[in-house]
Design a protein around this motif. Structure first.
Motif, mmCIF file in Angstrom:
data_model
loop_
_atom_site.group_PDB
_atom_site.id
_atom_site.type_symbol
_atom_site.label_atom_id
_atom_site.label_comp_id
_atom_site.label_asym_id
_atom_site.label_seq_id
_atom_site.Cartn_x
_atom_site.Cartn_y
_atom_site.Cartn_z
ATOM 1 N N LEU A 20 0.842 -1.193 0.000
ATOM 2 C CA LEU A 20 0.000 0.000 0.000
ATOM 3 C C LEU A 20 0.875 1.239 0.000
ATOM 4 O O LEU A 20 1.868 1.307 0.730
ATOM 5 N N ARG A 21 0.510 2.204 -0.834
ATOM 6 C CA ARG A 21 1.170 3.509 -0.837
ATOM 7 C C ARG A 21 0.109 4.571 -0.558
ATOM 8 O O ARG A 21 -0.992 4.511 -1.099
ATOM 9 N N VAL A 22 0.465 5.520 0.290
ATOM 10 C CA VAL A 22 -0.433 6.619 0.630
ATOM 11 C C VAL A 22 0.073 7.854 -0.098
ATOM 12 O O VAL A 22 1.277 8.163 -0.054
ATOM 13 N N ASP A 23 -0.834 8.565 -0.766
ATOM 14 C CA ASP A 23 -0.470 9.757 -1.526
ATOM 15 C C ASP A 23 0.309 10.746 -0.656
ATOM 16 O O ASP A 23 -0.091 11.030 0.475
ATOM 17 N N GLY A 24 1.428 11.219 -1.165
ATOM 18 C CA GLY A 24 2.230 12.203 -0.449
ATOM 19 C C GLY A 24 3.290 11.596 0.454
ATOM 20 O O GLY A 24 4.046 12.331 1.101
ATOM 21 N N ARG A 25 3.372 10.268 0.518
ATOM 22 C CA ARG A 25 4.381 9.604 1.349
ATOM 23 C C ARG A 25 5.288 8.743 0.469
ATOM 24 O O ARG A 25 4.856 8.203 -0.543
ATOM 25 N N ASP A 26 6.537 8.598 0.914
ATOM 26 C CA ASP A 26 7.501 7.777 0.179
ATOM 27 C C ASP A 26 7.429 6.304 0.546
ATOM 28 O O ASP A 26 7.833 5.452 -0.237
ATOM 29 N N GLU A 27 6.923 5.988 1.737
ATOM 30 C CA GLU A 27 6.923 4.616 2.232
ATOM 31 C C GLU A 27 5.904 3.740 1.505
ATOM 32 O O GLU A 27 4.881 4.209 1.040
ATOM 33 N N THR A 28 6.234 2.449 1.460
ATOM 34 C CA THR A 28 5.296 1.421 1.020
ATOM 35 C C THR A 28 5.030 0.551 2.235
ATOM 36 O O THR A 28 5.954 0.152 2.933
ATOM 37 N N TYR A 29 3.771 0.278 2.507
ATOM 38 C CA TYR A 29 3.362 -0.478 3.692
ATOM 39 C C TYR A 29 2.831 -1.849 3.283
ATOM 40 O O TYR A 29 2.202 -1.969 2.242
ATOM 41 N N ARG A 30 3.036 -2.833 4.119
ATOM 42 C CA ARG A 30 2.436 -4.153 3.905
ATOM 43 C C ARG A 30 1.151 -4.205 4.725
ATOM 44 O O ARG A 30 1.156 -3.876 5.911
ATOM 45 N N VAL A 31 0.059 -4.589 4.067
ATOM 46 C CA VAL A 31 -1.235 -4.701 4.745
ATOM 47 C C VAL A 31 -1.830 -6.078 4.460
ATOM 48 O O VAL A 31 -1.495 -6.725 3.473
ATOM 49 N N VAL A 55 -4.939 6.501 -2.033
ATOM 50 C CA VAL A 55 -4.007 5.397 -1.838
ATOM 51 C C VAL A 55 -3.879 4.594 -3.130
ATOM 52 O O VAL A 55 -4.713 4.704 -4.031
ATOM 53 N N GLU A 56 -2.825 3.790 -3.180
ATOM 54 C CA GLU A 56 -2.644 2.792 -4.224
ATOM 55 C C GLU A 56 -2.353 1.483 -3.510
ATOM 56 O O GLU A 56 -1.590 1.464 -2.542
ATOM 57 N N VAL A 57 -2.948 0.409 -3.991
ATOM 58 C CA VAL A 57 -2.707 -0.900 -3.389
ATOM 59 C C VAL A 57 -2.316 -1.865 -4.498
ATOM 60 O O VAL A 57 -2.901 -1.854 -5.579
ATOM 61 N N GLU A 58 -1.280 -2.664 -4.238
ATOM 62 C CA GLU A 58 -0.842 -3.655 -5.214
ATOM 63 C C GLU A 58 -1.438 -5.005 -4.832
ATOM 64 O O GLU A 58 -1.106 -5.569 -3.788
ATOM 65 N N LEU A 59 -2.323 -5.488 -5.690
ATOM 66 C CA LEU A 59 -3.001 -6.758 -5.456
ATOM 67 C C LEU A 59 -2.408 -7.837 -6.347
ATOM 68 O O LEU A 59 -2.118 -7.596 -7.525
ATOM 69 N N ARG A 60 -2.240 -9.027 -5.789
ATOM 70 C CA ARG A 60 -1.684 -10.166 -6.515
ATOM 71 C C ARG A 60 -2.459 -10.405 -7.800
ATOM 72 O O ARG A 60 -3.695 -10.392 -7.808
ATOM 73 N N ASN A 61 -1.753 -10.612 -8.890
ATOM 74 C CA ASN A 61 -2.297 -10.886 -10.227
ATOM 75 C C ASN A 61 -3.056 -9.720 -10.849
ATOM 76 O O ASN A 61 -3.598 -9.857 -11.937
ATOM 77 N N ILE A 62 -3.126 -8.585 -10.164
ATOM 78 C CA ILE A 62 -3.855 -7.437 -10.694
ATOM 79 C C ILE A 62 -2.917 -6.250 -10.907
ATOM 80 O O ILE A 62 -2.964 -5.576 -11.919
ATOM 81 N N GLY A 63 -2.066 -5.989 -9.927
ATOM 82 C CA GLY A 63 -1.165 -4.843 -10.009
ATOM 83 C C GLY A 63 -1.657 -3.709 -9.128
ATOM 84 O O GLY A 63 -2.455 -3.907 -8.209
ATOM 85 N N TRP A 64 -1.165 -2.509 -9.412
ATOM 86 C CA TRP A 64 -1.501 -1.340 -8.596
ATOM 87 C C TRP A 64 -2.888 -0.823 -8.948
ATOM 88 O O TRP A 64 -3.215 -0.647 -10.119
ATOM 89 N N VAL A 65 -3.686 -0.587 -7.908
ATOM 90 C CA VAL A 65 -5.063 -0.122 -8.055
ATOM 91 C C VAL A 65 -5.218 1.161 -7.240
ATOM 92 O O VAL A 65 -4.824 1.216 -6.073
ATOM 93 N N ASP A 66 -5.771 2.208 -7.859
ATOM 94 C CA ASP A 66 -6.007 3.483 -7.169
ATOM 95 C C ASP A 66 -7.286 3.411 -6.368
ATOM 96 O O ASP A 66 -8.266 2.788 -6.786
#
Length: 119
Positions: A20-31, A55-66
């Protein structure tokens, strides 16, 4: 859809890990993905988010989703996706693996299915 209507949407209870990435932050979080539907998901993790955050979330087999944080309670929060997804793809086995996981030495294959030399 009203809030009542959106609660009737089919969703799958499952346990996946996502980035997960939150707009305006450099970190990537595991959720942890606790449930998933075409229009959104419930995530769990130690991420400081506010309702309405992009936010953007990377889902398995889908990729990054806004998406947008729709609600927050303790360490769980809902994400409403900007565009609908096919949640069945996230449940499927990981696709596109290029490594042979069988017995013996591991072999690497290219996208054309031909074996590649390991250097």
């Amino acid at each position: 859809m009203s809030n009542v209507d959106t609660r009737q949407v089919d969703r799958d209870s499952l346990f996946l890990l996502a980035q997960l990435r939150v707009d305006g932050r450099d970190e990537t979080y595991r959720v942890k993905v606790r449930n998933l539907s075409a229009g959104g998901m419930m995530a769990e993790g130690d991420v400081k988010v506010l309702r309405g955050a992009l936010v953007e979330v990377e889902l398995r087999n889908i990729g990054w989703v806004d998406g947008t944080v729709a609600w927050k309670q303790d360490n769980r929060f809902g994400i409403a996706f900007v565009d609908e997804i096919d949640p069945r793809r996230a449940r499927a086995s990981v696709s596109g693996s290029t490594v042979n996981h069988g017995a013996g030495p591991k072999q690497v294959f290219g996208s054309d299915g031909k074996r590649m030399l390991k250097l």
